[in-house]
Write an enzyme that holds these catalytic residues in place. Structure first.
Site, PDB file in Angstrom:
ATOM      1  N   GLU A   1       0.829  -1.204   0.000  1.00 38.73           N
ATOM      2  CA  GLU A   1       0.000   0.000   0.000  1.00 38.73           C
ATOM      3  C   GLU A   1       0.866   1.258   0.000  1.00 38.73           C
ATOM      4  O   GLU A   1       2.087   1.194   0.193  1.00 38.73           O
ATOM      5  CB  GLU A   1      -0.952  -0.041   1.204  1.00 38.73           C
ATOM      6  CG  GLU A   1      -1.913  -1.213   1.093  1.00 38.73           C
ATOM      7  CD  GLU A   1      -2.937  -1.273   2.204  1.00 38.73           C
ATOM      8  OE1 GLU A   1      -2.825  -0.507   3.191  1.00 38.73           O
ATOM      9  OE2 GLU A   1      -3.862  -2.101   2.093  1.00 38.73           O
ATOM     10  N   ASN A   2       0.195   2.398  -0.232  1.00 41.08           N
ATOM     11  CA  ASN A   2       0.911   3.672  -0.330  1.00 41.08           C
ATOM     12  C   ASN A   2       0.065   4.761   0.318  1.00 41.08           C
ATOM     13  O   ASN A   2      -1.171   4.708   0.254  1.00 41.08           O
ATOM     14  CB  ASN A   2       1.150   3.998  -1.809  1.00 41.08           C
ATOM     15  CG  ASN A   2       2.140   5.117  -1.989  1.00 41.08           C
ATOM     16  OD1 ASN A   2       1.817   6.292  -1.817  1.00 41.08           O
ATOM     17  ND2 ASN A   2       3.355   4.767  -2.313  1.00 41.08           N
ATOM     18  N   ALA A   3       0.738   5.745   0.917  1.00 44.69           N
ATOM     19  CA  ALA A   3       0.023   6.859   1.537  1.00 44.69           C
ATOM     20  C   ALA A   3      -0.854   7.574   0.508  1.00 44.69           C
ATOM     21  O   ALA A   3      -1.896   8.127   0.853  1.00 44.69           O
ATOM     22  CB  ALA A   3       1.024   7.843   2.139  1.00 44.69           C
TER      23      ALA A   3
ATOM     24  N   CYS B   1      -6.969  -7.567 -11.066  1.00 46.24           N
ATOM     25  CA  CYS B   1      -5.997  -8.664 -10.974  1.00 46.24           C
ATOM     26  C   CYS B   1      -6.465  -9.903 -11.735  1.00 46.24           C
ATOM     27  O   CYS B   1      -5.643 -10.688 -12.214  1.00 46.24           O
ATOM     28  CB  CYS B   1      -5.697  -8.990  -9.514  1.00 46.24           C
ATOM     29  SG  CYS B   1      -4.600  -7.761  -8.772  1.00 46.24           S
TER      30      CYS B   1
ATOM     31  N   CYS C   1      -1.744  -4.689  -5.433  1.00 44.64           N
ATOM     32  CA  CYS C   1      -2.308  -5.948  -4.904  1.00 44.64           C
ATOM     33  C   CYS C   1      -1.229  -7.033  -4.851  1.00 44.64           C
ATOM     34  O   CYS C   1      -0.238  -6.991  -5.602  1.00 44.64           O
ATOM     35  CB  CYS C   1      -3.428  -6.440  -5.799  1.00 44.64           C
ATOM     36  SG  CYS C   1      -4.977  -5.550  -5.624  1.00 44.64           S
TER      37      CYS C   1
ATOM     38  N   GLU D   1      -1.422 -10.042  -5.936  1.00 40.05           N
ATOM     39  CA  GLU D   1      -1.340 -10.777  -7.204  1.00 40.05           C
ATOM     40  C   GLU D   1      -0.447 -10.024  -8.194  1.00 40.05           C
ATOM     41  O   GLU D   1       0.352 -10.625  -8.913  1.00 40.05           O
ATOM     42  CB  GLU D   1      -2.736 -10.944  -7.811  1.00 40.05           C
ATOM     43  CG  GLU D   1      -3.687 -11.803  -6.997  1.00 40.05           C
ATOM     44  CD  GLU D   1      -4.469 -11.020  -5.945  1.00 40.05           C
ATOM     45  OE1 GLU D   1      -3.979  -9.954  -5.497  1.00 40.05           O
ATOM     46  OE2 GLU D   1      -5.555 -11.470  -5.573  1.00 40.05           O
TER      47      GLU D   1
HETATM   48  N1  THU Z   1      -5.898  -6.877  -2.007  1.00 42.61           N
HETATM   49  C1  THU Z   1      -5.012  -7.726  -2.615  1.00 42.61           C
HETATM   50  O1  THU Z   1      -3.805  -7.554  -2.489  1.00 42.61           O
HETATM   51  N2  THU Z   1      -5.502  -8.759  -3.331  1.00 42.61           N
HETATM   52  C2  THU Z   1      -6.826  -9.081  -3.414  1.00 42.61           C
HETATM   53  O2  THU Z   1      -7.158 -10.085  -4.046  1.00 42.61           O
HETATM   54  C3  THU Z   1      -7.829  -8.236  -2.760  1.00 42.61           C
HETATM   55  C4  THU Z   1      -7.316  -6.983  -2.161  1.00 42.61           C
HETATM   56  C5  THU Z   1      -5.347  -5.803  -1.181  1.00 42.61           C
HETATM   57  C6  THU Z   1      -5.402  -4.422  -1.753  1.00 42.61           C
HETATM   58  C7  THU Z   1      -5.334  -3.567  -0.502  1.00 42.61           C
HETATM   59  O3  THU Z   1      -3.990  -3.389  -0.117  1.00 42.61           O
HETATM   60  C8  THU Z   1      -6.017  -4.411   0.568  1.00 42.61           C
HETATM   61  O4  THU Z   1      -6.044  -5.739   0.043  1.00 42.61           O
HETATM   62  C9  THU Z   1      -7.405  -3.962   0.883  1.00 42.61           C
HETATM   63  O5  THU Z   1      -8.172  -3.834  -0.253  1.00 42.61           O
END
Ligand code: THU
Length: 137
Positions: A46-48, A91, A55, A57
């Site tokens: 994640e990022n600010a 994704c 994600c 994936e």
């Molecule tokens: N997220 C994923 O990395 N993969 C998924 O399949 C669903 C959501 C992450 C994105 C974000 O960092 C956090 O989960 C909440 O949405």
């Protein structure tokens, strides 16, 4: 569709633990098995500036391509909590770039497999490189 190996599950747990998710606090691990049998893991980053987050994936796909591979045979997505965590819409399309519709996506919790679904079921009638008349890389 025999389910994920213990090795895939263990790597997914490790990836989930390494997630950079200080904003959602939702840790996701992803593992790709390629046609050579090798495993590539990724976690969400994640990022600010929220929309810049990545994600799990997508990060696993980046690792795979950087590792010189482009054919996904199996996918594990792992997260905690009760609801099934399947790949987001974006994704699903990212995975489709490197995988046939028949491949299994193993939806997992830290304890193991919860649900098996194919990429084609997650992304029916998908758009792919075949539509652009581009043969396999
Ligand atoms: N997220 C994923 O990395 N993969 C998924 O399949 C669903 C959501 C992450 C994105 C974000 O960092 C956090 O989960 C909440 O949405």
């Amino acid at each position: 569709m025999n389910g994920p190996s213990q090795e895939m599950l263990e790597l997914a747990r490790q990836m989930m633990a390494r997630a950079h998710a200080p904003y959602s606090r939702f840790h996701v691990g992803a593992v790709l098995k390629t046609d050579t049998g090798k495993l590539y893991g990724g976690c969400n980053v994640e990022n600010a500036a929220f929309p810049q987050g990545l994600c799990a994936e997508a990060s696993a796909i980046g690792n795979m391509v950087a590792g010189g591979e482009t054919v996904i045979r199996e996918v594990v997505v792992m997260a905690k909590g009760e609801p099934l965590v399947t790949p987001c819409g974006g994704c699903r399309q990212r995975l489709r770039e490197f995988a046939r519709e028949e491949i299994p996506v193993y939806v997992c919790g830290p304890e193991g497999l919860r649900h098996t679904i194919t990429l084609g079921e997650l992304l029916p009638l998908s758009f792919g490189r075949d539509h652009l008349n581009i043969s396999k890389a």
